[in-house]
Each structure stands twice: as C-alpha cells, then as structure tokens.
Design an enzyme around this catalytic site. Sequence first.
Site, PDB file in Angstrom:
ATOM      1  CE1 TYR A  64      -3.705   2.494   0.609  1.00  0.00           C
ATOM      2  CE2 TYR A  64      -2.510   3.198   2.567  1.00  0.00           C
ATOM      3  CZ  TYR A  64      -3.524   3.382   1.656  1.00  0.00           C
ATOM      4  OH  TYR A  64      -4.373   4.457   1.781  1.00  0.00           O
ATOM      5  CG  ASP A  93       5.715   3.718   0.971  1.00  0.00           C
ATOM      6  OD1 ASP A  93       6.014   4.229   2.067  1.00  0.00           O
ATOM      7  OD2 ASP A  93       4.552   3.724   0.516  1.00  0.00           O
ATOM      8  CE  LYS A 152       1.886   4.497   8.581  1.00  0.00           C
ATOM      9  NZ  LYS A 152       0.498   4.383   8.859  1.00  0.00           N
TER      10      LYS A 152
HETATM   11  N1  PMP Z   1       2.757   4.086   2.437  1.00  0.00           N
HETATM   12  C1  PMP Z   1       2.730   3.139   3.383  1.00  0.00           C
HETATM   13  C2  PMP Z   1       3.773   2.061   3.370  1.00  0.00           C
HETATM   14  C3  PMP Z   1       1.761   3.180   4.386  1.00  0.00           C
HETATM   15  O1  PMP Z   1       1.745   2.240   5.324  1.00  0.00           O
HETATM   16  C4  PMP Z   1       0.802   4.224   4.361  1.00  0.00           C
HETATM   17  C5  PMP Z   1      -0.292   4.324   5.418  1.00  0.00           C
HETATM   18  N2  PMP Z   1      -0.391   3.363   6.330  1.00  0.00           N
HETATM   19  C6  PMP Z   1       0.876   5.177   3.359  1.00  0.00           C
HETATM   20  C7  PMP Z   1       1.869   5.096   2.417  1.00  0.00           C
HETATM   21  C8  PMP Z   1      -0.093   6.313   3.312  1.00  0.00           C
HETATM   22  O2  PMP Z   1       0.114   7.161   4.371  1.00  0.00           O
HETATM   23  P1  PMP Z   1      -1.051   8.138   4.904  1.00  0.00           P
HETATM   24  O3  PMP Z   1      -2.067   7.255   5.556  1.00  0.00           O
HETATM   25  O4  PMP Z   1      -0.345   9.052   5.835  1.00  0.00           O
HETATM   26  O5  PMP Z   1      -1.587   8.848   3.702  1.00  0.00           O
END
Ligand code: PMP
Length: 433
Positions: A144, A239, A267
């Site tokens: 994701y 990511d 995060k």
């Molecule tokens: N990339 C990864 C690996 C994530 O785990 C997440 C959210 N859990 C996101 C992108 C998206 O981040 P956000 O919820 O702050 O938009």
Amino acid sequence: MSHSQSQKLYAEAIQYIPGGVNSPVRAFGGVGGEPIFMQSGQGAYVTDVDNNRYVDYVGSWGPLILGHTHPVVLEKVMARVQHGFTFGAPTAVEVALAKRVTELMPAVQQIRFVSSGTEAAMSAIRLARGFTKRNKIIKFIGCYHGHSDGLLVAAGSGLLTFGVPNSAGVPESVTQHTLLANYNHLEEVAALFSEYGDDIAAIIVEPVAANANLILPKEGFLQGLRDLCDQYQSLLIFDEVITGFRVALGGAQAHYQVVPDITVLGKIIGGGFPAAAFGGRKDIMAHLAPLGAVYQAGTLSGNPVAMTAGLATLDLIDQPHFYENLNQKTSVLAKNLSDVAKQHHVALQVKSIGSLFGLFFTEKEIIENEADVKACDINLYKQFFHAMLKEGVYFAPSAFEVAFMSAAHGEAEIAKTLEAAERVFKKTLRNQC
Ligand code: PMP
C-alpha cells in the site's frame, strides 16, 4: 466491559461521517462489531470513552514509537505551538528536521515535507516520471502506498498483469501505467522489465511489506530490484512510511543495506502529528519546483508543530540501545506468543522485524506474498481480536494489519498480553482449531 459511550458516539457519527469514520479500517469491518472511540493515550496504553484501558498495539498505525504523549515531545510541542500554528513560510525547525533526516539516511540527500504518506508517495512517483521522462511504474500486490489514483491497484489475477483499479472512481487510463508483480518474485519483475523496460520510470516497494500484515523480503529480493533498476535506468523508490526509523534508525534501507533513489517517509517523522516526506538523490530532487519542472506544493507542508514533534522524536530514538531494547522486547513477545499458542494447539505463526510483528493463524510457516496472508484463518483472527479486547489488549481491527510495539511497552505490558493470550487460546480458540 461496557462500550455504551462508544456506541452512542458511533450512532451519531454515522449520521454525519460516511460509515462513522475518517479512515475505513477504523470501522471494524475487518473484525465485525462497532468501533471504539478513544479519549486518551499514555505510554503503552489507550483509554476509550467508556474508561476502558487497553495495552495498545496499534500505536496510531505507526507514528508512536515512543508510546503515547511522551513527556519530552509534549513539552517541545507545547512550547512551539504558543508561537504560532502555521505560517505558510519557511521556519527553522523544518531545516533542522531536514538536516537530521539526511544524516540518519544518507540516501536522502534532500527532502521535501508534505502532510501525509499518500501525498509523499504520489509526489515521489510524479518526480520519478518527471526525472526519467517515462510513464510506467511497478508496484507489488499487497503493498500500500496511500490512496492516490495510480497507486490504488493491488488486484490482478495471474502474473504480469496491468493494473485494474481496486476502487471505484479510478479510471483505467490512469492505472494502465501501473504494472503489478507478486512480492518476493524477482522473476516477475525481470519479465516486466524485459517487456516494458524503456518506459518504466520506477519500482515502488515497501522494503518490508507491512500493509498485508507483515511480509519480509526474501534474501536478495531488494538487491535484485536495485540491480534491475540500474540495468534499465529506472529509479528504485522505497516506501518507508512504516519502516522508516522503525526497523532501524536508518530504516529498512540501513537494515538490508540496499540504497534506493527516492525514499518515502511518514508516521514517525511527524511524531504523531500530520507530516510525511519524500527525499533522495540531489540531482533527482532538483527536478522539483521551484528548481525544476515537477510541480508539488502544500499549505501545511513542513508545519512547524509537526516538525517539532518529529524532531523531538528523532532525538529520543537516536539514543544508545534504543533499538536493541525495543527490538528485544518485540522478539520476546513474538516468541512467547508463538509458544503459548503451540501449548494450546492453536496454529499461529508470529513474524517480527524490529518493533513490528504480525500474527498469522495458519499452519504454514512461510509467508512470502499476499496470497499466503489471505490464506490464513481470518475468522480466528476476528475471535482473537475481540477476546483480547475484552482482556484489555488492543490489536488492529483487521487480520491484514501489522502490530506495533513502542518503547513505552515494558515487562508488565508484555506479561499482561501473554496472560491474556493464554486465556484466550485456552477458552475461546482451542475448540475451533
Ligand atoms: N505508504 C505506506 C507504506 C503506508 O503504510 C501508508 C499508510 N499506512 C501510506 C503510504 C499512506 O500514508 P497516509 O495514511 O499518511 O496517507
């Protein structure tokens, strides 16, 4: 354990907020029942609006590596917030945080702050396309990267398939440039490159897949991706929204010793406030506006309160033995959970890396892609979740989410979790296995 206040709030929430929540997994659709409304957090614990207290393994989905409301972070945020909330102009603290991240992650030579991981991943892709002047990206099934149109693709039966959007409202013309491969299957990636190599701008990958529960990269997988990107002059995007500052201070790239071209962060970098970032090689970052032709902007980007919380958090985790202690606690919990399950004949695999751990109700020991995760007994997870909640232990309300440990979790919390799990395995789950 009463949830009457949560139930009351939820009944009201669904009138004004679609599904009563501002992010779908919070609705408890993955486990059944109604969401719990939280009111406070302290250290390893959260307290709901009915005053039930839980050991928290959600940790707001990752930012809270220090636990809730760490006093030093709180103090710095309170001091900062008194001098203004936001300016839409540069501030000193964003420079300090930028400098800090570049020191901790040498592959991040320059960084641009944004407000969410979605924005960061979306911008990283745009930058990769602008830099390489190519269109296609490779993403992995089960990873994701936020909910921007081109990345909202995970499905696609069979191998080497073009992306089919897995949300309504996403045109296929957008996702036609998203190529999919199974995680840990390097040969699929190689096949995509041999067919479309001259139009592949980038691979985007979670170096540890932590959005399909927890899937670790097989040995050589990440390096293989690096080599393919070099061979075809494509960019490698890690990511690290979850793994950054989590699996190691320098992220998964430090742990696995593989250097990406662009890194996506979120995060922990905001210390619990809305902040995320993307960064990488200087020559690539120079393509961003105002220097270059790739446009990207944000009203609250680099918000000083979020930057302050992020910087304070990085200061606190950059201390001797911080990761050793945190990771050690996590492996102790993971090993003991697994042992307790075994004693009670519950088929449970517990995987962990750093302070992330994943619970898989299955006999199968090897979990290497999304299909393995989907093959686990989801119903058993649902029962486990609700039974643990009653015991005062809050795991993620979905079998597809990873669990987060924080530095505030100590022996008492681990013991409480293990005792609760033992009762749950004994009473609730044993008969069903
Ligand atoms: N990339 C990864 C690996 C994530 O785990 C997440 C959210 N859990 C996101 C992108 C998206 O981040 P956000 O919820 O702050 O938009």
